[in-house]
Design a protein around this motif. Structure first.
Motif, PDB file in Angstrom:
ATOM      1  N   LEU A 189       0.835  -1.319   0.056  1.00  0.00           N
ATOM      2  CA  LEU A 189      -0.083   0.013  -0.130  1.00  0.00           C
ATOM      3  C   LEU A 189       0.757   1.329   0.004  1.00  0.00           C
ATOM      4  CD1 LEU A 189      -2.733   1.147   0.010  1.00  0.00           C
ATOM      5  CD2 LEU A 189      -2.848   1.021   2.665  1.00  0.00           C
ATOM      6  N   CYS A 190       1.974   1.254   0.642  1.00  0.00           N
ATOM      7  CA  CYS A 190       2.797   2.332   0.793  1.00  0.00           C
ATOM      8  C   CYS A 190       3.390   2.645  -0.653  1.00  0.00           C
ATOM      9  CB  CYS A 190       4.091   2.261   1.575  1.00  0.00           C
ATOM     10  SG  CYS A 190       3.684   2.141   3.387  1.00  0.00           S
ATOM     11  N   ARG A 191       3.730   1.663  -1.440  1.00  0.00           N
ATOM     12  CA  ARG A 191       4.211   1.892  -2.791  1.00  0.00           C
ATOM     13  C   ARG A 191       3.167   2.194  -3.539  1.00  0.00           C
ATOM     14  NH1 ARG A 191       6.204  -3.190  -6.153  1.00  0.00           N
ATOM     15  NH2 ARG A 191       3.768  -3.631  -6.349  1.00  0.00           N
ATOM     16  N   GLU A 192       2.157   1.799  -3.555  1.00  0.00           N
ATOM     17  CA  GLU A 192       0.937   2.204  -4.349  1.00  0.00           C
ATOM     18  C   GLU A 192       0.643   3.751  -4.188  1.00  0.00           C
ATOM     19  OE1 GLU A 192      -1.029   0.406  -6.821  1.00  0.00           O
ATOM     20  OE2 GLU A 192       0.624  -0.507  -6.621  1.00  0.00           O
ATOM     21  N   LEU A 193       0.492   4.045  -2.897  1.00  0.00           N
ATOM     22  CA  LEU A 193       0.411   5.619  -2.499  1.00  0.00           C
ATOM     23  C   LEU A 193       1.609   6.645  -3.093  1.00  0.00           C
ATOM     24  CD1 LEU A 193      -0.993   5.184   1.261  1.00  0.00           C
ATOM     25  CD2 LEU A 193      -2.300   5.684  -1.063  1.00  0.00           C
ATOM     26  N   CYS A 194       2.577   6.007  -3.198  1.00  0.00           N
ATOM     27  CA  CYS A 194       3.904   6.650  -3.487  1.00  0.00           C
ATOM     28  C   CYS A 194       3.660   7.012  -5.035  1.00  0.00           C
ATOM     29  CB  CYS A 194       5.259   6.124  -3.454  1.00  0.00           C
ATOM     30  SG  CYS A 194       5.621   6.253  -1.457  1.00  0.00           S
ATOM     31  N   GLU A 195       3.382   5.950  -5.685  1.00  0.00           N
ATOM     32  CA  GLU A 195       3.196   5.956  -7.256  1.00  0.00           C
ATOM     33  C   GLU A 195       2.046   6.927  -7.637  1.00  0.00           C
ATOM     34  OE1 GLU A 195       2.864   2.018  -8.634  1.00  0.00           O
ATOM     35  OE2 GLU A 195       4.869   1.593  -8.524  1.00  0.00           O
ATOM     36  N   ALA A 196       1.202   6.990  -6.644  1.00  0.00           N
ATOM     37  CA  ALA A 196      -0.134   7.930  -6.989  1.00  0.00           C
ATOM     38  C   ALA A 196       0.257   9.245  -6.880  1.00  0.00           C
ATOM     39  CB  ALA A 196      -1.282   7.670  -6.057  1.00  0.00           C
ATOM     40  N   ASN A 197       1.557   9.363  -6.119  1.00  0.00           N
ATOM     41  CA  ASN A 197       2.064  10.987  -5.905  1.00  0.00           C
ATOM     42  C   ASN A 197       3.272  11.171  -6.522  1.00  0.00           C
ATOM     43  OD1 ASN A 197       0.410  12.568  -3.540  1.00  0.00           O
ATOM     44  ND2 ASN A 197       0.263  10.088  -3.229  1.00  0.00           N
ATOM     45  N   HIS A 198       3.358  10.334  -7.806  1.00  0.00           N
ATOM     46  CA  HIS A 198       4.549  10.309  -8.769  1.00  0.00           C
ATOM     47  C   HIS A 198       6.019  10.356  -7.836  1.00  0.00           C
ATOM     48  CE1 HIS A 198       1.941  11.645 -11.947  1.00  0.00           C
ATOM     49  NE2 HIS A 198       1.472  12.549 -11.092  1.00  0.00           N
ATOM     50  N   ALA A 199       5.878   9.569  -6.696  1.00  0.00           N
ATOM     51  CA  ALA A 199       7.098   9.179  -6.013  1.00  0.00           C
ATOM     52  C   ALA A 199       7.351   7.754  -6.090  1.00  0.00           C
ATOM     53  CB  ALA A 199       6.740   9.478  -4.490  1.00  0.00           C
ATOM     54  N   ARG A 200       8.505   7.420  -5.551  1.00  0.00           N
ATOM     55  CA  ARG A 200       8.860   6.046  -5.438  1.00  0.00           C
ATOM     56  C   ARG A 200       9.328   5.682  -3.946  1.00  0.00           C
ATOM     57  NH1 ARG A 200      13.693   5.309  -9.035  1.00  0.00           N
ATOM     58  NH2 ARG A 200      13.914   7.554  -8.654  1.00  0.00           N
ATOM     59  N   ILE A 201       9.462   4.235  -3.576  1.00  0.00           N
ATOM     60  CA  ILE A 201       9.940   4.009  -2.257  1.00  0.00           C
ATOM     61  C   ILE A 201      10.698   2.851  -2.574  1.00  0.00           C
ATOM     62  CG2 ILE A 201       7.694   2.503  -1.894  1.00  0.00           C
ATOM     63  CD1 ILE A 201       8.130   2.975   0.933  1.00  0.00           C
ATOM     64  N   GLN A 202      11.899   2.745  -2.015  1.00  0.00           N
ATOM     65  CA  GLN A 202      12.812   1.694  -2.122  1.00  0.00           C
ATOM     66  C   GLN A 202      13.481   1.092  -0.598  1.00  0.00           C
ATOM     67  OE1 GLN A 202      15.758   3.547  -4.438  1.00  0.00           O
ATOM     68  NE2 GLN A 202      14.488   3.288  -6.613  1.00  0.00           N
ATOM     69  N   TYR A 203      13.938  -0.036  -0.724  1.00  0.00           N
ATOM     70  CA  TYR A 203      14.855  -0.271   0.482  1.00  0.00           C
ATOM     71  C   TYR A 203      16.068  -0.348   0.348  1.00  0.00           C
ATOM     72  CZ  TYR A 203      16.679  -3.632   3.804  1.00  0.00           C
ATOM     73  OH  TYR A 203      17.675  -4.206   4.738  1.00  0.00           O
ATOM     74  N   TYR A 204      16.814   0.502   1.077  1.00  0.00           N
ATOM     75  CA  TYR A 204      17.878   0.464   1.134  1.00  0.00           C
ATOM     76  C   TYR A 204      18.831  -0.468   2.494  1.00  0.00           C
ATOM     77  CZ  TYR A 204      18.438   3.852  -2.503  1.00  0.00           C
ATOM     78  OH  TYR A 204      18.321   4.127  -3.771  1.00  0.00           O
ATOM     79  N   PRO A 205      19.637  -1.548   2.255  1.00  0.00           N
ATOM     80  CA  PRO A 205      20.314  -1.972   3.251  1.00  0.00           C
ATOM     81  C   PRO A 205      21.186  -1.218   4.029  1.00  0.00           C
ATOM     82  CG  PRO A 205      20.892  -3.163   1.136  1.00  0.00           C
ATOM     83  CD  PRO A 205      19.914  -2.112   0.713  1.00  0.00           C
ATOM     84  N   ILE A 206      21.316  -1.257   5.232  1.00  0.00           N
ATOM     85  CA  ILE A 206      22.389  -0.624   6.020  1.00  0.00           C
ATOM     86  C   ILE A 206      22.769  -1.271   7.160  1.00  0.00           C
ATOM     87  CG2 ILE A 206      21.335   1.904   5.538  1.00  0.00           C
ATOM     88  CD1 ILE A 206      20.069   1.652   8.223  1.00  0.00           C
TER      89      ILE A 206
END
Length: 508
Positions: free
Chosen positions: A478-495
């Motif tokens: 759902l987070c990814r879908e909402l980001c795409e609806a706002n022309h944004a992206r979400i990614q996982y970065y290993p730290i």
């Protein structure tokens, strides 16, 4: 009333015809003058009146040279037709000086008549034919003092020939003009269609590469250029050349599906390479499945919720019975927890199917994050963690505030849960905003939990994928879908020693 010609009155490509005619006219005038100079005895031309012939040739050369200059600099149909009238008069005088119609100049006079009727509209073209007929009658019957009947007949027949040539030429001219106009319209239409097609191909979400039989690149669109280093006229990169007809390759973090399609209606050996992102294909399939699931859930939600409410209420009442032992009370708690989990799954699926259109607003990120942090602390109702925010005051983003709050609430509560589980009272949660470039803002949500196992990372944003018994597996999706609806992206970065999810947003 005088007839005034405009450049549009010429047949299509008439300017080119004027230039070619000016070259011919100048060549003919020079040829006649040189021939008269070499022919000292005037045995070939100019035998009847050498003086008139020499003067006529000289005037002809000067007029033809001037016309050639005008025709090449700025062709003017009015000047062109005026020159044709003058040229016919000069050629008639040269014909008189060479012996009349029998001298052969009559054939040369017909050429300007044909050219004039190619260039000029109907009445003016026939006017040139009439002018030629009068010139021939004058030179043959008055200037040469011809009294013979056959002279009048020959002049009349020649005049009739001029009108016949004018009529035939004008008919051909109209057909030529219609054909050329149609060809020009078709050329313009094809050029526009080519432009439209090229723009459409350039902006397609999938990559397209066109190659010939020698694997030389003929065309590629913007998406293909993002994935590969392509240059028109160069050969395909080795990565694409070595790939099969339907193969999957990796370009950076993307997995790409390649399809080679031959072009049967083009040159032999030409082909297209379609490049698709496999992640997008799987996302589209997931959208279809979730849409169908959402419709199904919406239709049966009422029938499921009523029994769930009854089960949960019965479990609560049963847990209050004094005769139950502790182990039996734990069983009622399990029933209540599972009822809550089923209800939460239904709510998540319904929220996906009912998701409203995003309404982006300009947000000052720093004060907005501070306000969100206060709300989060009230919701969590625990002091066993430390929340830090690092965000420059001048950062502004375009995002739906309600959807951004939903995304951050999901990420922060998940991160906080794992951080508390791993670090206890030393749990840490941070929201760090940085400026990537002119148009992008990075918002990192970092916790000090145990991180995500490498084998789980490819499935993080898949629906219904979860490692928690109480989870639904729809939160990150759902987070990814909402980001795409706002022309944004979400990614996982290993730290090391923690987890980081990065939201890439557009700057306001």
């Amino acid at each position: 009333m005088a007839i005034r010609l405009k450049p549009t009155d010429l047949v299509v490509h008439g300017n080119r015809l004027l230039r070619l005619y000016s070259y011919y006219s100048l060549f003919l005038a020079l040829l006649l003058l040189i021939s008269n100079t070499l022919d000292k005895q005037n045995a070939i031309i100019g035998g009847t009146d050498p003086t008139v012939f020499l003067i006529g040739c000289t005037i002809y050369v000067v007029a033809a040279a001037a016309f050639a200059v005008v025709a090449n600099r700025q062709p003017d149909p009015q000047i062109a037709i005026s020159y044709v009238f003058a040229e016919i008069a000069l050629l008639s005088a040269l014909m008189f000086a060479s012996g009349g119609l029998a001298s052969g100049f009559s054939s040369l006079i017909l050429i300007p008549v044909a050219i004039a009727n190619l260039l000029a509209p109907g009445v003016l073209g026939f006017g040139v034919a009439a002018w030629t007929t009068l010139a021939i009658f004058y030179t043959q019957n008055y200037w040469m003092e011809g009294k013979m009947t056959h002279d009048l007949i020959n002049s009349g027949l020649y005049g009739l020939l001029c009108f016949v040539i004018a009529s035939i030429t004008q008919t051909l001219s109209k057909r030529l003009k219609s054909a050329l106009s149609l060809a020009t319209d078709q050329e313009t239409r094809l050029r526009r269609l080519h432009h439209f097609s090229r723009q459409a191909l350039l902006n397609l979400p999938n990559g397209i590469i066109a190659c010939d039989k020698n694997d030389e690149i003929l065309f590629f669109n913007n998406k293909a250029m993002e994935w590969f280093d392509l240059i028109e006229g160069e050969n395909l990169p080795d990565l694409l050349y070595d790939s099969g007809e339907n193969s999957i390759i990796e370009s950076g973090s993307d997995k790409l599906l390649l399809k080679r399609v031959p072009l049967n209606d083009s040159e032999p050996g030409d082909y297209l390479i379609y490049v698709e992102n496999t992640e997008i294909i799987s996302q589209e399939a997931q959208h279809v499945k979730l849409a169908a699931l959402g419709r199904l859930t919406a239709s049966i939600a009422h029938e499921i919720r009523n029994p769930l409410s009854a089960l949960r209420q019965a479990a609560q009442l049963l847990s209050e019975a004094p005769e139950l032992q502790e182990s039996e009370k734990q069983l009622t708690q399990i029933i209540e927890q599972q009822c809550m989990r089923i209800n939460r799954t239904i709510e998540d699926v319904l929220s996906l199917s009912r998701r409203s259109q995003s309404t982006a607003e300009t947000l000052r990120l720093s004060p907005w994050l501070q306000h969100f942090a206060k709300q989060l602390q009230q919701i969590t109702q625990t002091d066993h963690y430390k929340l830090s925010i690092l965000c420059p005051d001048d950062i502004q983003v375009r995002f739906d505030p309600g959807q951004l709050q939903q995304i951050l609430h999901n990420l922060c509560t998940n991160g906080l849960r794992y951080a508390v589980k791993a670090a206890g009272e030393r749990a840490r949660l941070a929201m760090i905003a940085t400026i990537s470039d002119v148009n992008s803002i990075y918002l990192d949500i970092i916790d000090n939990g145990n991180g995500v196992a490498p084998e789980q990372r490819p499935h993080l944003f898949e629906p219904f994928y979860t490692t928690e018994h109480s989870g639904t597996g729809l939160g990150l999706y759902l987070c990814r879908e909402l980001c795409e609806a706002n022309h944004a992206r979400i990614q996982y970065y290993p730290i090391p020693n923690g987890t980081c999810f990065r939201i890439i947003m557009k700057s306001a």
